[in-house]
Design a protein around this motif. Structure first.
Motif, PDB file in Angstrom:
ATOM      1  N   TYR A 178     -49.158   1.247 -40.394  1.00 42.14           N
ATOM      2  CA  TYR A 178     -48.675   2.134 -39.349  1.00 42.14           C
ATOM      3  C   TYR A 178     -49.514   3.352 -38.955  1.00 42.14           C
ATOM      4  CZ  TYR A 178     -44.682   0.448 -42.220  1.00 42.14           C
ATOM      5  OH  TYR A 178     -43.743  -0.365 -43.055  1.00 42.14           O
ATOM      6  N   SER A 179     -50.323   3.568 -39.486  1.00 40.93           N
ATOM      7  CA  SER A 179     -51.517   4.428 -39.035  1.00 40.93           C
ATOM      8  C   SER A 179     -52.244   3.789 -38.115  1.00 40.93           C
ATOM      9  CB  SER A 179     -52.403   4.851 -40.227  1.00 40.93           C
ATOM     10  OG  SER A 179     -53.090   5.959 -39.847  1.00 40.93           O
ATOM     11  N   ALA A 180     -52.930   2.601 -38.002  1.00 40.69           N
ATOM     12  CA  ALA A 180     -53.371   1.882 -37.171  1.00 40.69           C
ATOM     13  C   ALA A 180     -52.503   1.445 -35.843  1.00 40.69           C
ATOM     14  CB  ALA A 180     -53.886   0.370 -37.654  1.00 40.69           C
ATOM     15  N   ILE A 181     -51.144   1.325 -36.074  1.00 40.76           N
ATOM     16  CA  ILE A 181     -50.138   0.930 -35.019  1.00 40.76           C
ATOM     17  C   ILE A 181     -50.123   2.278 -33.868  1.00 40.76           C
ATOM     18  CG2 ILE A 181     -47.749   0.766 -34.553  1.00 40.76           C
ATOM     19  CD1 ILE A 181     -47.533  -1.165 -37.073  1.00 40.76           C
ATOM     20  N   SER A 182     -50.149   3.476 -34.523  1.00 38.39           N
ATOM     21  CA  SER A 182     -50.041   4.531 -34.016  1.00 38.39           C
ATOM     22  C   SER A 182     -51.279   4.866 -33.088  1.00 38.39           C
ATOM     23  CB  SER A 182     -49.558   5.587 -34.804  1.00 38.39           C
ATOM     24  OG  SER A 182     -50.367   6.082 -35.771  1.00 38.39           O
ATOM     25  N   LYS A 183     -52.408   4.701 -33.830  1.00 38.96           N
ATOM     26  CA  LYS A 183     -53.665   4.951 -33.224  1.00 38.96           C
ATOM     27  C   LYS A 183     -53.984   3.677 -32.412  1.00 38.96           C
ATOM     28  CE  LYS A 183     -55.440   6.439 -37.302  1.00 38.96           C
ATOM     29  NZ  LYS A 183     -56.678   6.492 -38.011  1.00 38.96           N
ATOM     30  N   SER A 184     -53.325   2.801 -32.175  1.00 40.44           N
ATOM     31  CA  SER A 184     -53.923   1.682 -31.172  1.00 40.44           C
ATOM     32  C   SER A 184     -53.987   2.084 -29.960  1.00 40.44           C
ATOM     33  CB  SER A 184     -52.868   0.417 -31.540  1.00 40.44           C
ATOM     34  OG  SER A 184     -52.934  -0.358 -30.545  1.00 40.44           O
ATOM     35  N   THR A 185     -54.843   1.790 -29.042  1.00 46.88           N
ATOM     36  CA  THR A 185     -54.942   1.826 -27.765  1.00 46.88           C
ATOM     37  C   THR A 185     -54.612   0.754 -26.855  1.00 46.88           C
ATOM     38  OG1 THR A 185     -57.341   1.586 -27.722  1.00 46.88           O
ATOM     39  CG2 THR A 185     -56.595   3.893 -27.913  1.00 46.88           C
ATOM     40  N   ASN A 186     -54.158  -0.255 -27.599  1.00 45.79           N
ATOM     41  CA  ASN A 186     -53.915  -1.704 -27.089  1.00 45.79           C
ATOM     42  C   ASN A 186     -52.402  -1.520 -26.371  1.00 45.79           C
ATOM     43  OD1 ASN A 186     -53.128  -4.215 -26.213  1.00 45.79           O
ATOM     44  ND2 ASN A 186     -53.796  -5.188 -28.268  1.00 45.79           N
ATOM     45  N   ILE A 187     -52.452  -1.362 -25.060  1.00 52.15           N
ATOM     46  CA  ILE A 187     -51.122  -1.073 -24.535  1.00 52.15           C
ATOM     47  C   ILE A 187     -50.121  -2.262 -24.616  1.00 52.15           C
ATOM     48  CG2 ILE A 187     -51.656  -1.859 -21.965  1.00 52.15           C
ATOM     49  CD1 ILE A 187     -50.333   1.408 -22.470  1.00 52.15           C
ATOM     50  N   ALA A 188     -50.510  -3.364 -24.782  1.00 53.19           N
ATOM     51  CA  ALA A 188     -49.670  -4.695 -25.016  1.00 53.19           C
ATOM     52  C   ALA A 188     -48.973  -4.679 -26.153  1.00 53.19           C
ATOM     53  CB  ALA A 188     -50.684  -5.703 -25.051  1.00 53.19           C
ATOM     54  N   ASP A 189     -49.425  -3.879 -27.030  1.00 54.54           N
ATOM     55  CA  ASP A 189     -48.579  -3.498 -28.438  1.00 54.54           C
ATOM     56  C   ASP A 189     -47.480  -2.748 -28.227  1.00 54.54           C
ATOM     57  OD1 ASP A 189     -50.472  -5.072 -29.861  1.00 54.54           O
ATOM     58  OD2 ASP A 189     -51.521  -3.554 -30.748  1.00 54.54           O
ATOM     59  N   ILE A 190     -47.153  -2.091 -27.140  1.00 56.93           N
ATOM     60  CA  ILE A 190     -45.806  -1.116 -26.914  1.00 56.93           C
ATOM     61  C   ILE A 190     -45.046  -2.064 -25.897  1.00 56.93           C
ATOM     62  CG2 ILE A 190     -46.711   0.772 -27.732  1.00 56.93           C
ATOM     63  CD1 ILE A 190     -47.035   1.896 -25.437  1.00 56.93           C
ATOM     64  N   ALA A 191     -43.665  -1.579 -25.982  1.00 56.14           N
ATOM     65  CA  ALA A 191     -42.760  -2.310 -24.970  1.00 56.14           C
ATOM     66  C   ALA A 191     -42.197  -1.155 -24.316  1.00 56.14           C
ATOM     67  CB  ALA A 191     -41.712  -2.856 -26.037  1.00 56.14           C
ATOM     68  N   TYR A 192     -41.934  -1.414 -22.948  1.00 59.62           N
ATOM     69  CA  TYR A 192     -41.297  -0.522 -22.053  1.00 59.62           C
ATOM     70  C   TYR A 192     -39.820  -0.928 -22.418  1.00 59.62           C
ATOM     71  CZ  TYR A 192     -39.118   1.260 -17.734  1.00 59.62           C
ATOM     72  OH  TYR A 192     -38.500   1.812 -16.641  1.00 59.62           O
ATOM     73  N   SER A 193     -39.059   0.239 -22.484  1.00 60.62           N
ATOM     74  CA  SER A 193     -37.656   0.006 -23.127  1.00 60.62           C
ATOM     75  C   SER A 193     -36.622   0.351 -21.742  1.00 60.62           C
ATOM     76  CB  SER A 193     -37.089   1.108 -24.145  1.00 60.62           C
ATOM     77  OG  SER A 193     -37.885   0.629 -25.341  1.00 60.62           O
ATOM     78  N   GLY A 194     -36.959   1.114 -20.790  1.00 65.18           N
ATOM     79  CA  GLY A 194     -36.221   1.553 -19.744  1.00 65.18           C
ATOM     80  C   GLY A 194     -36.608   3.177 -19.668  1.00 65.18           C
ATOM     81  N   THR A 195     -35.664   3.649 -18.867  1.00 66.75           N
ATOM     82  CA  THR A 195     -35.761   5.107 -18.665  1.00 66.75           C
ATOM     83  C   THR A 195     -34.678   5.870 -19.037  1.00 66.75           C
ATOM     84  OG1 THR A 195     -34.367   4.893 -16.496  1.00 66.75           O
ATOM     85  CG2 THR A 195     -36.898   4.773 -16.260  1.00 66.75           C
ATOM     86  N   LEU A 196     -34.689   7.162 -19.268  1.00 67.69           N
ATOM     87  CA  LEU A 196     -33.904   8.067 -19.702  1.00 67.69           C
ATOM     88  C   LEU A 196     -32.919   8.451 -18.962  1.00 67.69           C
ATOM     89  CD1 LEU A 196     -35.643  10.568 -21.890  1.00 67.69           C
ATOM     90  CD2 LEU A 196     -33.742   9.613 -22.491  1.00 67.69           C
ATOM     91  N   THR A 197     -33.070   8.411 -17.645  1.00 65.16           N
ATOM     92  CA  THR A 197     -32.061   8.988 -16.607  1.00 65.16           C
ATOM     93  C   THR A 197     -31.600   7.493 -15.976  1.00 65.16           C
ATOM     94  OG1 THR A 197     -33.949   8.986 -14.981  1.00 65.16           O
ATOM     95  CG2 THR A 197     -33.270  11.043 -16.299  1.00 65.16           C
ATOM     96  N   PRO A 198     -30.325   7.727 -15.456  1.00 66.65           N
ATOM     97  CA  PRO A 198     -29.689   6.250 -14.844  1.00 66.65           C
ATOM     98  C   PRO A 198     -30.300   5.972 -13.780  1.00 66.65           C
ATOM     99  CG  PRO A 198     -28.061   8.183 -15.148  1.00 66.65           C
ATOM    100  CD  PRO A 198     -29.519   8.709 -15.814  1.00 66.65           C
ATOM    101  N   LYS A 199     -30.380   4.814 -13.426  1.00 65.51           N
ATOM    102  CA  LYS A 199     -30.991   4.213 -12.101  1.00 65.51           C
ATOM    103  C   LYS A 199     -30.048   4.192 -11.183  1.00 65.51           C
ATOM    104  CE  LYS A 199     -34.521   0.805 -12.092  1.00 65.51           C
ATOM    105  NZ  LYS A 199     -35.211  -0.316 -12.404  1.00 65.51           N
ATOM    106  N   TYR A 200     -28.855   4.017 -11.513  1.00 60.91           N
ATOM    107  CA  TYR A 200     -27.314   3.854 -10.711  1.00 60.91           C
ATOM    108  C   TYR A 200     -26.486   4.954 -11.148  1.00 60.91           C
ATOM    109  CZ  TYR A 200     -29.524  -0.602  -9.784  1.00 60.91           C
ATOM    110  OH  TYR A 200     -30.313  -1.678  -9.738  1.00 60.91           O
TER     111      TYR A 200
END
Lengths: 1084, 470
Positions: free
Chosen positions: A900-922
């Motif tokens: 977990y510690s390494a996961i949070s410290k990772s700088t490999n952007i491929a290790d995280i996922a884009y989930s969407g936005t907090l504000t509605p698009k429509y």
């Protein structure tokens, strides 16, 4: 009665002022009239088009019906048109007025046009705060909300009435980071204030918006693009909301209007948030007890222990048997604290609203006077608020209507009572009362057995009994707000086409807050006891905090002067070239002062205090524990000054009502701190183009009787006064341990600081079909922010941890669609629909500071925006399920991982996922209005699509924080779904609970894709049903017009994408309870 | 002409409007020079610069707590207590784990010191713009000396935590810490060599000495010349430059050598020592609020004093009751308030430390009589006249051992033990630390790389400086 008397006095005074303001209406001879010759062929019809005040209307369209022949009235309203046949019908129209039709031989000399009274679906006059523009002549993007639409809703706050009915404007409920309550067209700033600018009549309103009585508001115009808003310059980057109040009507007999309504709302749903059963929670406490987690507190002897832990402790000491212990635990588990909350703390809310207004006018004056009273009882027993508002405006025209003088006063006084005891349960079984309803003592910061014996009777009673505090006014917290706004304006016609005007507004607001902590209150007893000292030898008690009430006082006052000098030029040359221009300068001088102090040993009878017995420099050791502190006198005073000097120009040229060119420029200068004078200002400009296609001679497209294309381009800005180019420090007024005052650095030097700019591009089409069956507009916009100020973490070796400076550019795009459809009109039945559709996105296009690591991105993208993504993006750790021991798994360098510690410290952007936005698009709404005879029904559905939120999760850390005294840590989701036995990982995604807590493990779960939910939903926003009668129909009616209505809101969600029982707008809180209002409005 | 006449007819109104315009237009330039907020200032005067240095919250509460938490001054009472420690950093420091922070950000052990250095740099950047006059020269010098001294103090507190012990043989290759000397936030400084770091610290101190006044200050958050000498002495001792350390101790002791007689120290008061007490030359404390262990308070009953350390105190030693208090519920000994007036470790400079340095340096050059005389002068104030026994008749090694033992007892809970362990192991003391938790034994061997704490992860990520290998 006591409460009402001062109001009565104020009303009398107010009416006196009104009488003085309302000058007698002097009649002036109207301009010469021309008559049309009768009969013969090829006659020339001449006349003059005037408004209700008799003032000529320029640019009115005089068209021969069923032909393309038309002329425009000149600057004074005169026109002449050659008519072939005296039977021909002339249509006289002008935007903002009801069209009129006459037979050519029956055209009166003076055609008096009547203004739209503001009916739904009708285009009108938009206001920028500097000028009123007929829609037809505008190139920019405006949304107009008329009084009918605004009065459809019942609310105390005017801005609430924009919710769900305004194109391009959204109320943000799902807040995070620097999210404003309201956004107009997405986001174009990072760390600066992202709220739209609010204009009341002519000038920005710096007071509390809730001071404005919504019933006094005639219309609201929302300015969305550069052409519309750039006249407001450096503060218009987030859009502008212009509120216009009633001003009366020329040549109208006095009209009295009464409005009264009552809104009843339910209790909040205490069962909305999932929580552990009492047994389960006691189980957790037993587990922690066995682990020794309470030992620190048990050993210090005074710290708070829950009733269950006290029982466990008795059992451990052998005072009670195992059997007795179980029985006692079962007994406390029987009680549900929510029953207490329902019984003693919450009740239905009741909001009452009353308003009476008079408006009217003579030939040379018009007036509007209103008085409103609101009384709101919130759904908790103590919170309430009332508001008294008085509003008067008078307009007089003199010197043959060359001079117009407008005066106005707005006065608001409101009082708010806040629950000072602020009861928050700590345990789900916390019991406030015994069987007889008598208040029980509970543990808060101190342990009950400690409190029972501490000081051996020499101290004040140290028990905390919440029910006593709820039922008795030991602690009262009152907020009194008084707000005045006085304005005066002169407008003088130097030439017929050239007007010079001066406008001045003075605003003053007084905000007084008094919190009285009576001696019987727990707050005061606790304060006195904590500082008390007992001499062990003599037993004598000394009280550094004097016995008596403690009064916390704070006052803030603001006053603002706004002044403006402006020249308006309006001229129509040769009937085809219309030039409208305005230019001028304005200043704003806003100052606010804040003062606070605390009075100890306060006596409510004599108002005497005993602060002179306090030595504020002594560090007193606390009665328990080893802390020590000074007695806080909370003496503070501060002031702020906000000054602007601005120069503005706005002009438009219209050719033949077909082509419109507009341009504006503005320079704002402000008292930015630590900046050379030549850097205090920023020039901003805009340009626009519109084409009234349907006015072209070649235009013959029958289905659309009105078609207009428009495009604008320009710059507005944002102001951020929190940063400075030079090293800035703040004298806090506090002293160090050696009693010497010190200063704190608030802003490191930043020589490259620049103003933020927002570029707006807007393309729009306005249209209307034959017989106005369908009308509306479609707009496409691009908003780009440059040199946006961001606050980003920087390496701490620099001495600061956050750098604030021009770090970002961003770009937003979107589409606003507004449609009005008159679906059906059959006899006495009518049905119309209003539809709004908004699409908006924003994207960070450059960001100078790189994110530290994946944890920083996932925990709050708004602090470290990523280029290519929205400010409101949510990034998550990809979820890889639970392992065989119930541990969460995510990804590290492409592989499933539990590091977990390494996961949070990772700088490999491929290790995280884009989930969407907090504000509605429509987002948008569909409002259906149906009428049958005198009955009207209006139903509004709103929708928000394509956005996500993180749902509440089972927090290992919170549940196992044994010594946490605040918060309701028993309110946890998914407790029963947690991993408990091998094999559970096949059924659940909720990790096992571990001890001690591993916060990195928890964060990987908390911010994983497993907890991302789609927010998409459709909500039944509100329903209104009204029944109206008018004297024209019912002669016996004592009123000219009367309507009764009922209005229901917060009705709930009718469709949502997520399967969870969570309202996406209230993922963390509790949804607003349903409310229903009943009201009556009468005019006579 | 008609229009002109109309204008003339209404000249009064025109005149009025014209006046309005003139009033608007004649707003002075100063209109925009108003301060936006009453409290803010751009420090330009000596008083304002002094205001920055008086910010004791930033400057005098910055010593890293890590060295206290990793030291052998205390133990956790049980495995359960250790498990329920307030933060993961406390748990990990205790067992000298490889990863200490477990992803914690904004680690004050690192950031507080640099925040203070930023204050000093700003003061030093503004000072040259102030004209020196006969009437302000004294305050000018005080502020200059103060800023230089403070920067040296803060840099040394950082380097003794985040770098290995000073060794002249390897100092030019060992990694020191970043040494920012300019008042700007847009510049990242790499780690300088250990030698360069110490050179800068000593250079700052050398600049401070002539600027600081000889007279002891009214308030001991302000440095004096004695403070500069004392800090010199502390640093040189840690560098094992014993001859020089002794010289500077002498200089400081020549200004003040007052000791508090512990016979007069309250054993019941929560605050046994006054804020401006006679022994404290310069007052600082370890960082506040981040950890519980360093609170010498009853909030933390999970730890107790190390029994091995307690065994070293004579039962008549007044320091036992002055420094520690028994929790009757648990039998744990917890730390009372020390010379620092808040609830964290005292890390400042005091005369007792100078007595011990003087004594140790004398012993190291085999001046045993003089050495023990200084030690006895100190101990005389730590025992009642009836129970005091003079230390005498020891050979060099025994004397040194006794002095170091007294040093450990006297300077307990001041974050200095860790620095001493690093130094003494360099001297070949061969001290191995052990902890036992739940049947597992953790050991820290002499000169282990784990004596150097890791630099917080966010600093490494944002500045790219080299991490310590553990």
């Amino acid at each position: 009665m006591d409460m009402i008397t001062p109001y009565a006095l104020r009303i009398m005074l107010f009416l006196k002022i009104v009488t003085l303001l309302t000058c007698g209406s002097a009649h002036h001879v109207l301009a010469a009239t021309f008559n049309s010759p009768v009969g013969a062929k090829n006659i020339e019809v001449r006349g003059r088009v005037v408004d209700e005040a008799g003032k000529g209307i320029s640019g009115a369209v005089i068209q021969i019906k069923d032909t393309q022949r038309k002329v425009l009235s000149n600057a004074e309203g005169y026109f002449s048109i050659a008519v072939v046949n005296s039977n021909a019908v002339l249509i006289i129209s002008h935007l903002g007025y009801h069209p009129q039709e006459f037979r050519a031989d029956k055209v009166p000399a003076l055609i008096r046009m009547v203004e739209y009274s503001g009916q739904l679906n009708e285009v009108g006059i938009v206001s920028t705060g500097y000028q009123n523009i007929p829609r037809e002549r505008a190139t920019g993007s405006f949304v107009l909300l008329d009084s009918a639409l605004l009065n459809r809703k019942v609310s105390t706050n005017i801005l609430d009435r924009l919710d769900g009915v305004t194109s391009g404007l959204i109320f943000n409920r799902n807040k995070t980071g620097n999210t404003p309550d309201i956004s107009v067209r997405g986001r174009s700033t990072i760390a600066s204030d992202a709220s739209p600018l609010i204009i009341l009549d002519n000038f920005p309103y710096d007071g509390d918006i809730s001071n404005i009585n919504p019933q006094d508001v005639k219309s609201i115009t929302v300015l969305k693009d550069a052409a519309a808003s750039s006249i407001w310059g450096s503060r218009a980057g987030n859009g502008v909301i212009v509120i216009t109040t009633y001003k009366g009507v020329f040549n109208q007999k006095p009209m009295v209007s009464l409005n009264s309504n009552v809104t009843i709302g339910g209790r909040p749903d205490l069962y909305y948030k999932p929580q552990l059963s009492n047994q389960a929670f006691i189980g957790i406490e037993q587990f922690l007890f066995d682990k020794g987690a309470y030992n620190t507190v048990i050993n210090n002897g005074y710290g708070s222990l829950s009733p269950a832990v006290e029982i466990m402790l008795l059992s451990r000491k052998g005072t009670i048997t195992q059997q007795r212990k179980s029985a006692m635990l079962d007994s406390i588990a029987m009680h549900d604290n929510r029953d207490d909350l329902k019984k003693y703390y919450y009740h239905p809310s009741v909001n009452q609203q009353y308003q009476v207004s008079i408006n009217g006018g003579g030939a040379n004056n018009k007036y509007y006077v209103s008085m409103g009273y609101d009384q709101n009882k919130a759904n908790t027993v103590i919170n309430s608020n009332d508001r008294m508002s008085l509003n008067a405006s008078n307009t007089v025209s003199m010197l043959k209507k060359k001079l117009e003088v407008v005066t106005g006063i707005m006065f608001t006084s409101s009082r708010t009572n806040v629950d000072g005891s602020a009861y928050n349960p700590q345990f789900p079984y916390e019991n406030l009362a015994d069987q007889n309803g008598k208040a029980l003592a509970i543990t808060r910061t101190l342990r009950l057995p400690y409190v029972d014996t501490v000081g051996k009777g020499r101290l004040l009673d140290w028990h905390y009994k919440p029910l006593d505090e709820i039922q008795n006014p030991f602690v009262t917290q009152r907020l009194k707000v008084t707000d005045y706004r006085i304005n005066a304006g002169l407008s003088y016609a130097i030439l017929k086409s050239l007007h010079l005007s001066g406008t001045y507004t003075y605003d003053k607001g007084l905000n007084e807050q008094v919190r009285r902590n009576g001696l019987p209150s727990y707050y005061t007893r606790d304060m006195i006891n904590t500082y008390s000292q007992i001499n062990q030898a003599t037993g004598v008690v000394t009280y550094p905090v004097p016995l008596g009430d403690i009064n916390d006082n704070s006052t803030s006052v603001y006053y603002a002067h706004y002044g403006r000098a402006q020249l308006n030029y309006d001229k129509l040359f040769n009937g085809k070239h219309a030039v409208n221009a305005l230019g001028g300068m304005e200043i704003k001088d806003y100052q606010s002062n804040f003062n606070s102090y605390t009075l100890y040993g306060f006596d409510q009878e004599t108002f005497a205090n005993r602060n002179n017995t306090i030595n504020p420099t002594v560090l007193y050791p606390a009665f328990y524990g080893s802390g020590s502190s000074r007695i806080p006198l909370n003496i503070a005073s501060a002031s702020t000054t906000d000054r602007y000097r601005s120069y503005f120009f706005n002009g438009s040229y219209t050719y033949d009502s077909r082509y419109i060119l507009s341009a504006s420029a503005r320079k704002d200068e402000s008292n930015l701190f630590g900046v050379k004078t030549n850097q205090k200002g920023v020039p901003l400009w805009s340009a626009g183009l519109a084409w009234n296609l349907s006015n072209e001679r070649f235009y013959h497209f029958e289905p659309f009787t009105y078609l207009k294309l428009r495009a604008t381009y320009g710059y507005s800005g944002n102001v951020n006064k929190s940063v400075s180019a030079y090293l800035t420090a703040q004298a806090t007024g506090q002293s160090n341990l050696w009693n010497i005052p010190y200063v704190t650095i608030t802003n490191p030097p930043n020589p490259s600081l620049r103003w933020e700019q927002v570029r707006n591009i807007n393309f729009g089409i306005d249209f209307q079909t034959k017989a106005n069956v369908l009308s509306g507009s479609v707009e496409y916009w691009i908003k780009s922010g440059f040199d946006l100020i961001g606050a980003s973490p920087i390496a701490q070796q620099t001495g600061v941890s956050v750098f604030t400076g021009n770090t970002a550019n961003m770009r937003g795009r979107g589409v606003d669609v507004a449609l009005n459809s008159n679906n059906l009109k059959a006899g006495s039945f009518g049905w119309s629909t209003q539809f709004h559709f908004n699409y908006n996105t924003d994207q960070i296009t450059s960001y100078k500071v790189k994110a530290i690591n994946n944890a920083a991105i996932v925990l709050g993208n708004y602090l470290q925006p990523l280029v290519g993504y929205s400010y409101y993006s949510i990034f998550s750790y990809p979820w890889r399920g639970l392992d065989h021991s119930g541990n969460p798994q995510s990804v590290l360098n492409g592989n499933t991982s539990k590091d977990y510690s390494a996961i949070s410290k990772s700088t490999n952007i491929a290790d995280i996922a884009y989930s969407g936005t907090l504000t509605p698009k429509y987002f948008g709404n569909i409002m259906n209005n149906m009428s049958w005879r005198s009955l009207e029904l209006s139903v509004n559905l709103t929708y928000k699509l394509k956005y996500v939120y993180r749902r509440p999760y089972l927090s290992n850390a919170s549940l196992y924080s044994a010594n946490s005294t605040g918060g309701q840590r028993y309110q946890q989701s998914d407790f029963d779904q947690r991993w408990q036995n091998p094999g559970d990982e096949m059924k659940t995604d909720v990790p096992s609970l571990i001890y001690p807590v591993n916060s990195a493990r928890e964060e990987v779960y908390k911010y994983s894709t497993a907890l991302i939910e789609k927010g998409d939903h459709v909500r039944l926003q509100d329903v209104r049903l009204s029944y109206s009668l008018s004297k024209r129909k019912v002669a016996r009616l004592p009123f000219d017009h009367v309507s009764i209505y009922t209005y229901a809101s917060n009705l709930g969600i009718i469709w949502k994408s997520s399967k969870y029982r969570i309202d996406p707008d209230y993922a963390q809180g509790i949804p607003l309870p349903k409310t229903i209002a009943f009201g009556l409005k009468a005019t006579f | 002409m008609y229009q002109f006449r109309t204008i003339m007819k209404n000249w009064k109104i025109n005149y009025l409007l014209l006046c309005t315009l003139i009033i608007f237009a004649s707003c002075k330039k100063s209109f925009l020079d108003a301060k936006p907020s009453s409290g803010i200032l751009t420090p330009k005067t000596l008083n304002e610069l002094q205001g920055l240095l008086e910010n004791a919250d930033v400057l005098n509460k910055s010593t890293p707590s890590l060295s206290q938490m990793a030291s052998d001054d205390y133990v956790f009472t049980s495995y359960e207590s250790w498990q329920s420690a307030y933060t993961a950093t406390e748990r990990n420091s205790y067992i000298w784990a490889k990863d200490i922070y477990e992803g914690a950000s904004q680690v004050q052990d690192w950031s507080s010191g640099y925040q203070g250095i930023f204050y000093c740099n700003n003061v030093l950047a503004v000072l040259p713009h102030i004209v020196q006059t006969p009437s302000n020269i004294q305050q000018y010098n005080t502020i200059k000396g103060w800023a230089n001294f403070m920067r040296a103090f803060l840099l040394y507190d950082l380097v003794r935590n985040f770098s290995p012990a000073y060794d002249p043989a390897t100092a030019d290759k060992d990694l020191g810490i970043p040494v920012p000397l300019e008042a700007r936030v847009d510049q990242i400084v790499p780690r300088s060599s250990l030698k360069d770091t110490y050179t800068q610290i000593l250079h700052d101190l050398r600049s401070a000495v002539p600027a600081l006044s000889v007279a002891l200050p009214l308030n001991n958050n302000r440095p004096s010349r004695a403070a500069a000498y004392a800090l010199f002495s502390r640093i040189l001792l840690s560098m094992r430059e014993y001859a020089q350390a002794e010289l500077y101790a002498d200089s400081a002791l020549a200004i003040t050598k007052t000791l508090i007689d512990y016979n007069g120290v309250s054993t019941t008061s929560a605050t046994p020592f006054a804020i401006n007490n006679a022994e404290t030359i310069f007052s600082t404390g370890s960082i506040l609020n981040q950890y519980q262990i360093t609170y010498p308070a009853s909030v933390n009953t999970q730890v107790t004093m190390n029994p091995e350390l307690l065994a070293l105190y004579d039962k008549n030693d007044l320091r036992l009751s002055a420094f520690f208090r028994l929790n009757t519920a648990t039998g744990n000994l917890y730390v009372r308030r020390g010379y620092f007036f808040q609830t964290t470790c005292f890390t400042g400079l005091a005369t007792d430390e100078l007595y011990l340095i003087k004594s140790e340096c004398l012993a190291r050059r085999n001046e045993l009589t003089a050495s023990l005389s200084w030690l006895n002068d100190l101990l005389r104030k730590r025992f009642s006249p009836t129970s005091f026994r003079e230390v005498s008749g020891l050979n060099q090694q025994a004397a040194l051992q006794r002095i170091l033992e007294e040093r450990r007892k006297e300077l307990v809970w001041r974050t200095l033990r860790w620095t001493d362990l690093k130094r003494l192991n360099k001297e070949g003391a061969n001290i191995t630390l052990t902890r036992v938790l739940n049947g597992v034994t953790y050991t820290l061997t002499p000169n282990d790389p784990k004596y150097v704490f890791p630099i917080p992860d966010d600093e490494i990520a944002l500045s790219g400086i080299t991490q310590n290998l553990r």
